[in-house]
Design a protein around this motif. Structure first.
Motif, PDB file in Angstrom:
ATOM      1  N   ALA A   1      29.249 -29.370 -27.699  1.00  0.00           N
ATOM      2  CA  ALA A   1      28.732 -30.733 -27.824  1.00  0.00           C
ATOM      3  C   ALA A   1      28.853 -31.489 -26.510  1.00  0.00           C
ATOM      4  CB  ALA A   1      29.472 -31.471 -28.935  1.00  0.00           C
ATOM      5  N   ALA A   2      29.995 -31.343 -25.823  1.00  0.00           N
ATOM      6  CA  ALA A   2      30.194 -32.030 -24.542  1.00  0.00           C
ATOM      7  C   ALA A   2      29.167 -31.567 -23.508  1.00  0.00           C
ATOM      8  CB  ALA A   2      31.614 -31.788 -24.043  1.00  0.00           C
ATOM      9  N   ALA A   3      28.903 -30.265 -23.476  1.00  0.00           N
ATOM     10  CA  ALA A   3      27.928 -29.733 -22.519  1.00  0.00           C
ATOM     11  C   ALA A   3      26.535 -30.263 -22.812  1.00  0.00           C
ATOM     12  CB  ALA A   3      27.943 -28.204 -22.568  1.00  0.00           C
ATOM     13  N   TRP A   4      26.204 -30.402 -24.081  1.00  0.00           N
ATOM     14  CA  TRP A   4      24.861 -30.854 -24.444  1.00  0.00           C
ATOM     15  C   TRP A   4      24.683 -32.359 -24.256  1.00  0.00           C
ATOM     16  CZ3 TRP A   4      24.847 -27.895 -29.804  1.00  0.00           C
ATOM     17  CH2 TRP A   4      24.928 -26.511 -29.543  1.00  0.00           C
TER      18      TRP A   4
ATOM     19  N   ARG B   1      37.399 -26.114 -31.183  1.00  0.00           N
ATOM     20  CA  ARG B   1      37.355 -26.279 -29.726  1.00  0.00           C
ATOM     21  C   ARG B   1      36.008 -25.818 -29.175  1.00  0.00           C
ATOM     22  NH1 ARG B   1      38.260 -22.586 -25.740  1.00  0.00           N
ATOM     23  NH2 ARG B   1      38.866 -23.381 -23.692  1.00  0.00           N
ATOM     24  N   GLY B   2      35.493 -24.716 -29.686  1.00  0.00           N
ATOM     25  CA  GLY B   2      34.203 -24.227 -29.227  1.00  0.00           C
ATOM     26  C   GLY B   2      33.083 -25.195 -29.536  1.00  0.00           C
ATOM     27  N   VAL B   3      33.123 -25.806 -30.727  1.00  0.00           N
ATOM     28  CA  VAL B   3      32.091 -26.784 -31.095  1.00  0.00           C
ATOM     29  C   VAL B   3      32.153 -28.000 -30.179  1.00  0.00           C
ATOM     30  CG1 VAL B   3      31.242 -28.295 -32.926  1.00  0.00           C
ATOM     31  CG2 VAL B   3      32.084 -26.018 -33.494  1.00  0.00           C
ATOM     32  N   LEU B   4      33.366 -28.468 -29.890  1.00  0.00           N
ATOM     33  CA  LEU B   4      33.512 -29.636 -29.023  1.00  0.00           C
ATOM     34  C   LEU B   4      33.023 -29.350 -27.597  1.00  0.00           C
ATOM     35  CD1 LEU B   4      36.944 -31.180 -30.077  1.00  0.00           C
ATOM     36  CD2 LEU B   4      34.674 -32.185 -30.318  1.00  0.00           C
TER      37      LEU B   4
ATOM     38  N   LEU C   1      28.448 -30.791 -37.689  1.00  0.00           N
ATOM     39  CA  LEU C   1      27.533 -31.701 -38.369  1.00  0.00           C
ATOM     40  C   LEU C   1      27.423 -33.049 -37.673  1.00  0.00           C
ATOM     41  CD1 LEU C   1      28.175 -31.347 -42.221  1.00  0.00           C
ATOM     42  CD2 LEU C   1      26.011 -31.008 -41.024  1.00  0.00           C
ATOM     43  N   SER C   2      28.546 -33.571 -37.203  1.00  0.00           N
ATOM     44  CA  SER C   2      28.568 -34.966 -36.758  1.00  0.00           C
ATOM     45  C   SER C   2      28.516 -35.150 -35.252  1.00  0.00           C
ATOM     46  CB  SER C   2      29.834 -35.654 -37.289  1.00  0.00           C
ATOM     47  OG  SER C   2      31.001 -35.008 -36.792  1.00  0.00           O
ATOM     48  N   VAL C   3      29.020 -34.192 -34.483  1.00  0.00           N
ATOM     49  CA  VAL C   3      29.133 -34.378 -33.032  1.00  0.00           C
ATOM     50  C   VAL C   3      28.133 -33.530 -32.265  1.00  0.00           C
ATOM     51  CG1 VAL C   3      30.704 -34.303 -31.057  1.00  0.00           C
ATOM     52  CG2 VAL C   3      31.581 -34.921 -33.314  1.00  0.00           C
ATOM     53  N   ALA C   4      27.959 -32.279 -32.667  1.00  0.00           N
ATOM     54  CA  ALA C   4      27.060 -31.384 -31.941  1.00  0.00           C
ATOM     55  C   ALA C   4      25.620 -31.466 -32.422  1.00  0.00           C
ATOM     56  CB  ALA C   4      27.555 -29.935 -32.067  1.00  0.00           C
ATOM     57  N   SER C   5      25.367 -32.205 -33.477  1.00  0.00           N
ATOM     58  CA  SER C   5      24.027 -32.290 -34.062  1.00  0.00           C
ATOM     59  C   SER C   5      23.019 -32.883 -33.075  1.00  0.00           C
ATOM     60  CB  SER C   5      24.077 -33.159 -35.314  1.00  0.00           C
ATOM     61  OG  SER C   5      22.785 -33.523 -35.731  1.00  0.00           O
ATOM     62  N   PRO C   6      21.778 -32.381 -33.064  1.00  0.00           N
ATOM     63  CA  PRO C   6      20.728 -33.007 -32.255  1.00  0.00           C
ATOM     64  C   PRO C   6      20.514 -34.475 -32.597  1.00  0.00           C
ATOM     65  CG  PRO C   6      20.020 -30.840 -32.969  1.00  0.00           C
ATOM     66  CD  PRO C   6      21.301 -31.124 -33.700  1.00  0.00           C
ATOM     67  N   MET C   7      20.825 -34.869 -33.839  1.00  0.00           N
ATOM     68  CA  MET C   7      20.720 -36.273 -34.198  1.00  0.00           C
ATOM     69  C   MET C   7      21.683 -37.113 -33.360  1.00  0.00           C
ATOM     70  SD  MET C   7      19.163 -38.419 -36.200  1.00  0.00           S
ATOM     71  CE  MET C   7      18.570 -37.453 -37.593  1.00  0.00           C
ATOM     72  N   THR C   8      22.872 -36.591 -33.138  1.00  0.00           N
ATOM     73  CA  THR C   8      23.845 -37.289 -32.294  1.00  0.00           C
ATOM     74  C   THR C   8      23.462 -37.198 -30.831  1.00  0.00           C
ATOM     75  OG1 THR C   8      25.636 -36.853 -33.865  1.00  0.00           O
ATOM     76  CG2 THR C   8      26.272 -37.360 -31.603  1.00  0.00           C
ATOM     77  N   VAL C   9      23.164 -35.991 -30.374  1.00  0.00           N
ATOM     78  CA  VAL C   9      22.875 -35.779 -28.954  1.00  0.00           C
ATOM     79  C   VAL C   9      21.642 -36.563 -28.523  1.00  0.00           C
ATOM     80  CG1 VAL C   9      22.297 -34.051 -27.216  1.00  0.00           C
ATOM     81  CG2 VAL C   9      23.962 -33.505 -29.005  1.00  0.00           C
TER      82      VAL C   9
END
Length: 516
Positions: free
Chosen positions: A114-117, A108-111, A233-241
């Motif tokens: 990621a949403a904030a970023w 939940r913390g990772v999500l 790895l997949s959602v919060a990564s700068p590559m995704t953002v």
């Protein structure tokens, strides 16, 4: 490539007596880390107004106070803001990764992080790429009854074609019919409002990332990984953002469908899995390399000798693929010209592609002795890469014949190889394999390699989407930052600037004696 050894559980820091003095109790929401990444994302948003892939004739930034960011010292300042924001985002991501590895931050913390970023970049001009203008241009061609697989956006006039990168002005679309249909739908909704079209395209593609988030718990259950690590790895990564969302890129929708199809196959619904991966291939052809691995998963659930089971699985799989792909072609009202158009990315020559880099290196060596043209060397390297990739795909496919989770793991390996050994490698291509590999067990050192690669791959392009790989001072700086970020994940204060006592290292998610 995906790792094979699991993470060893880090020390439990939940007991107050085991916590260093002054350290706060564990929390699922690392507020300071989220805030740091959010600041980075806001700087990226602000800098993108001048240094990103802005419009040639911008109704918002073309005049008024913000126009200063597009020229002269203002542009320099905007570029500095982008790179500062990127640095802060990487710093926050590494801090978040430390929390995940120490079991202080849950899924939940990772999500939430990621949403904030991601949120600020939903309304930003395109970052580190101008591909979204090509997407809209190809959709506009189809909307006007022209064949996007036969001509490029340069055949049209107006604000959309004039913003397409010169390389792609006269290049046919290399994307599948489903994506052309999506691009047409976005234009029908946005009308002539180009900025609205960019935002709508982002939101449409974001559905792929949301789908990935939904299926990751199931993939982790089958593949044996950790959900917080997979999301990190997949959602919060700068590559995704930055790339997938900030770009934006249609790979984001493709990987969501790909991951969902893999999960359905593992859950005993291989037919539905084939349908979803076929849809992913109708977005971008690369997803098709995963289809043969799903056939093995299907066959493993049947009875009888291997080849009989394979025949009973492959025939309905081919029928489903033909039906799904044919339906996409009919719905988008396009033909099959996308197959020869798949070679379009090969127009880009960069050393991120291992075969292309091999050819360039050979040319440099030969050119020291005799004057030589680079094209034959690049073509030779690419031919070697194609043969190597074909052999690797065949080998991994055959070894996946027992089906099950191992087939998905090997599909991830092949997707990684398809990115690295293709004639052209663009940074976001590495997200193809991460969509599946993130659910596997990872070693700490393996994760640190991903961190380093992410930093280098973002720096490989300028914020306006132009290639930066020939800017060797910038690439050297990016490599140094990548090494620092990678080491920071597994070792507290790698530069020794804080002089922390060695005893306190045990409270940090770093590599310890005997830990993986």
């Amino acid at each position: 490539m995906p790792p094979t050894a699991p993470l060893e559980r880090a020390p439990d820091l939940s007991a107050d007596g085991d916590r260093p003095p002054g350290e706060r109790a564990p929390t699922s929401l690392p507020v300071r880390t989220v805030g740091l990444g959010l600041l980075g994302a806001l700087l990226l948003l602000t800098g993108s107004l001048g240094a990103g892939g802005t419009l040639t004739h911008d109704p918002v930034l073309g005049s008024g106070p913000l126009s200063v960011l597009r020229y002269g010292h203002g542009l320099t300042a905007a570029t500095a803001l982008v790179y500062t924001g990127f640095g802060l985002l990487v710093w926050a991501w590494v801090r978040l990764g430390r929390g995940v590895l120490a079991h202080l931050v849950d899924a939940r913390g990772v999500l939430l992080a990621a949403a904030a970023w991601i949120a600020p970049l939903l309304v930003a001009p395109p970052l580190f790429s101008r591909d979204v203008y090509s997407y809209l241009g190809q959709g506009l061609l189809a909307l006007h009854g022209m064949d996007p697989y036969g001509v490029g956006p340069g055949e049209l006039t107006g604000p959309i074609p004039e913003n397409v990168h010169p390389t792609w002005q006269n290049t046919p679309a290399p994307y599948g019919p489903l994506f052309i249909g999506i691009a047409k739908g976005v234009l029908l909704l946005a009308g002539h409002e180009l900025i609205t079209g960019i935002v709508l395209m982002r939101l449409m593609l974001l559905a792929g990332l949301l789908l990935l988030v939904c299926v990751l718990p199931g993939l982790v259950r089958h593949l044996g990984g950790s959900l917080p690590v997979a999301l990190w790895l997949s959602v919060a990564s700068p590559m995704t953002v930055i790339h997938l969302v900030g770009g934006p890129h249609n790979d984001m929708l493709m990987i969501g469908l790909l991951a969902a199809g893999a999960l359905l196959a593992l859950e005993g619904r291989p037919a539905a899995g084939v349908v979803l991966v076929s849809l992913a291939m109708a977005i971008k052809a690369t997803a098709g390399v995963a289809l043969p691995f799903l056939v093995w998963i299907w066959a493993a659930r049947l009875e009888g000798p291997l080849w009989r089971r394979f025949a009973r699985a492959v025939l309905p799989a081919l029928a489903l693929f033909a039906a799904v792909f044919g339906a996409c072609v009919l719905a988008a009202k396009v033909g099959f010209g996308w197959l020869p158009a798949l070679s379009a990315p090969g127009l880009i020559v960069n050393y991120l592609s291992l075969p292309t880099g091999l050819g360039q290196a050979l040319h440099i060596l030969v050119d020291l002795v005799v004057d030589a043209h680079p094209v034959p060397f690049v073509e030779f390297g690419r031919s070697v890469g194609s043969v190597a990739l074909a052999g690797l795909i065949a080998w991994q496919w055959w070894r996946a014949r027992d089906g099950g989770p191992d087939a998905v793991r090997r599909a991830a390996i092949v997707l990684c190889a398809a990115a690295l050994l293709s004639p052209t490698v663009l940074p976001w291509y590495l997200t193809w394999s991460v969509a599946l590999a993130c659910a596997l067990p990872w070693t700490r050192r393996g994760l640190s390699w991903v961190v380093g690669a992410t930093v280098v791959l973002v720096v490989a392009y300028y914020p306006d989407g132009e290639e930066a790989m020939d800017n060797f001072p910038l690439m050297a700086l990016g490599l140094a930052a990548a090494l620092l970020a990678a080491e920071s994940l597994v070792r507290f204060d790698p530069l020794g600037l804080r002089g922390e006592p060695a005893a306190e290292q045990r409270f940090l998610p770093a590599e310890r004696a005997g830990a993986r």
